[in-house]
Scaffold this motif. Structure first.
Motif, mmCIF file in Angstrom:
data_model
loop_
_atom_site.group_PDB
_atom_site.id
_atom_site.type_symbol
_atom_site.label_atom_id
_atom_site.label_comp_id
_atom_site.label_asym_id
_atom_site.label_seq_id
_atom_site.Cartn_x
_atom_site.Cartn_y
_atom_site.Cartn_z
ATOM 1 N N VAL A 45 33.407 -5.999 14.209
ATOM 2 C CA VAL A 45 32.803 -6.699 13.080
ATOM 3 C C VAL A 45 32.675 -8.157 13.474
ATOM 4 O O VAL A 45 33.624 -8.763 13.966
ATOM 5 C CB VAL A 45 33.687 -6.573 11.815
ATOM 6 C CG1 VAL A 45 33.077 -7.344 10.668
ATOM 7 C CG2 VAL A 45 33.859 -5.130 11.432
ATOM 8 N N SER A 66 25.875 0.397 0.477
ATOM 9 C CA SER A 66 26.822 0.058 -0.580
ATOM 10 C C SER A 66 27.815 1.183 -0.827
ATOM 11 O O SER A 66 27.511 2.351 -0.597
ATOM 12 C CB SER A 66 26.083 -0.228 -1.889
ATOM 13 O OG SER A 66 25.177 -1.276 -1.715
ATOM 14 N N VAL A 108 23.880 -4.901 6.237
ATOM 15 C CA VAL A 108 25.059 -5.456 5.569
ATOM 16 C C VAL A 108 25.731 -4.381 4.731
ATOM 17 O O VAL A 108 25.089 -3.440 4.265
ATOM 18 C CB VAL A 108 24.712 -6.683 4.687
ATOM 19 C CG1 VAL A 108 24.230 -7.834 5.529
ATOM 20 C CG2 VAL A 108 23.690 -6.342 3.642
ATOM 21 N N VAL A 109 27.030 -4.535 4.558
ATOM 22 C CA VAL A 109 27.824 -3.607 3.752
ATOM 23 C C VAL A 109 28.215 -4.316 2.466
ATOM 24 O O VAL A 109 28.703 -5.439 2.483
ATOM 25 C CB VAL A 109 29.089 -3.157 4.520
ATOM 26 C CG1 VAL A 109 30.021 -2.376 3.620
ATOM 27 C CG2 VAL A 109 28.699 -2.326 5.726
ATOM 28 N N ASN A 110 27.979 -3.639 1.361
ATOM 29 C CA ASN A 110 28.330 -4.153 0.043
ATOM 30 C C ASN A 110 29.366 -3.205 -0.540
ATOM 31 O O ASN A 110 29.031 -2.126 -1.001
ATOM 32 C CB ASN A 110 27.083 -4.222 -0.837
ATOM 33 C CG ASN A 110 27.348 -4.830 -2.181
ATOM 34 O OD1 ASN A 110 28.403 -5.396 -2.426
ATOM 35 N ND2 ASN A 110 26.388 -4.709 -3.076
ATOM 36 N N GLY A 111 30.638 -3.596 -0.479
ATOM 37 C CA GLY A 111 31.716 -2.740 -0.959
ATOM 38 C C GLY A 111 32.304 -3.266 -2.249
ATOM 39 O O GLY A 111 32.541 -4.462 -2.380
ATOM 40 N N TYR A 117 40.157 0.496 1.326
ATOM 41 C CA TYR A 117 39.752 -0.031 2.634
ATOM 42 C C TYR A 117 39.200 1.084 3.520
ATOM 43 O O TYR A 117 38.244 0.889 4.266
ATOM 44 C CB TYR A 117 40.982 -0.682 3.265
ATOM 45 C CG TYR A 117 40.747 -1.335 4.587
ATOM 46 C CD1 TYR A 117 39.987 -2.480 4.701
ATOM 47 C CD2 TYR A 117 41.332 -0.823 5.743
ATOM 48 C CE1 TYR A 117 39.790 -3.096 5.901
ATOM 49 C CE2 TYR A 117 41.141 -1.433 6.955
ATOM 50 C CZ TYR A 117 40.370 -2.567 7.041
ATOM 51 O OH TYR A 117 40.180 -3.166 8.244
ATOM 52 N N VAL A 120 35.414 1.906 3.093
ATOM 53 C CA VAL A 120 34.532 0.920 3.719
ATOM 54 C C VAL A 120 34.536 1.097 5.233
ATOM 55 O O VAL A 120 33.494 1.023 5.885
ATOM 56 C CB VAL A 120 34.945 -0.515 3.320
ATOM 57 C CG1 VAL A 120 34.120 -1.547 4.054
ATOM 58 C CG2 VAL A 120 34.812 -0.700 1.821
ATOM 59 N N MET A 124 31.456 1.833 7.845
ATOM 60 C CA MET A 124 31.162 1.011 9.018
ATOM 61 C C MET A 124 31.143 1.848 10.300
ATOM 62 O O MET A 124 30.323 1.621 11.185
ATOM 63 C CB MET A 124 32.172 -0.130 9.108
ATOM 64 C CG MET A 124 32.020 -1.121 7.966
ATOM 65 S SD MET A 124 33.262 -2.401 7.959
ATOM 66 C CE MET A 124 32.673 -3.414 9.286
ATOM 67 N N LEU A 137 29.007 -8.394 6.097
ATOM 68 C CA LEU A 137 29.694 -8.035 4.861
ATOM 69 C C LEU A 137 29.199 -8.942 3.734
ATOM 70 O O LEU A 137 29.195 -10.155 3.877
ATOM 71 C CB LEU A 137 31.207 -8.192 5.027
ATOM 72 C CG LEU A 137 31.844 -7.305 6.090
ATOM 73 C CD1 LEU A 137 33.313 -7.674 6.273
ATOM 74 C CD2 LEU A 137 31.715 -5.852 5.721
ATOM 75 N N THR A 139 29.435 -10.750 0.125
ATOM 76 C CA THR A 139 30.471 -11.279 -0.740
ATOM 77 C C THR A 139 29.841 -11.942 -1.947
ATOM 78 O O THR A 139 28.661 -12.291 -1.950
ATOM 79 C CB THR A 139 31.354 -12.305 -0.005
ATOM 80 O OG1 THR A 139 30.515 -13.377 0.427
ATOM 81 C CG2 THR A 139 32.050 -11.691 1.180
#
Length: 143
Positions: A45, A66, A108-111, A117, A120, A124, A137, A139
């Protein structure tokens, strides 16, 4: 008369021979050095070094993978129904197809903050398997 053959008495040595122990330690060192890279796991990452800034408005729109609080996966790429949950293999296929068309498109990851954890990380790992070179990521901006 002097005896023709006189036997010399050897003194007993009170030392420990450490050569076999050194050999064993070197073999163990080589084994551990060879196996250590094999047992480490992780996802690469790229984390920012400073405060995060938003993406440029003139950059390509990112693929947004997401995860909601229930652990359901979604993909926002502009063509798939964003409100329909996807399985991980479906999401990986869609991302791989998008990246074959445009390999420079950011992902991008929207968690959700309530999701575990592990969920997510599974997302990934799936994105990494789909050929994503780096993952951002998302935020919320701080106050």
């Amino acid at each position: 008369m002097i005896p023709a053959y006189q036997r010399k008495r050897r003194r007993k040595v009170a030392e420990i021979n450490v050569v076999p122990y050194i050999d064993v330690m070197l073999v163990l060192l080589i084994i551990f050095m060879a196996t250590a890279p094999l047992i480490t796991q992780g996802v690469d990452v790229d984390l920012p070094q400073a405060s995060a800034e938003p993406l440029d408005s003139d950059s390509k729109p990112p693929l947004v993978a997401s995860v909601n609080a229930q652990g359901e996966y979604f993909l926002d790429n502009g063509t798939v129904d964003e409100n329909k949950p996807l399985q991980l293999d479906e999401l990986a296929a869609l991302v791989a197809a998008e990246l074959t068309v445009d390999p420079e498109r950011p992902v991008v990851v929207n968690g959700d903050r309530l999701v575990t954890y592990d969920v997510v990380i599974q997302l990934m790992i799936t994105l990494q398997g789909a050929g994503v070179p780096s993952v951002g990521l998302m935020t919320e901006p701080g106050e």
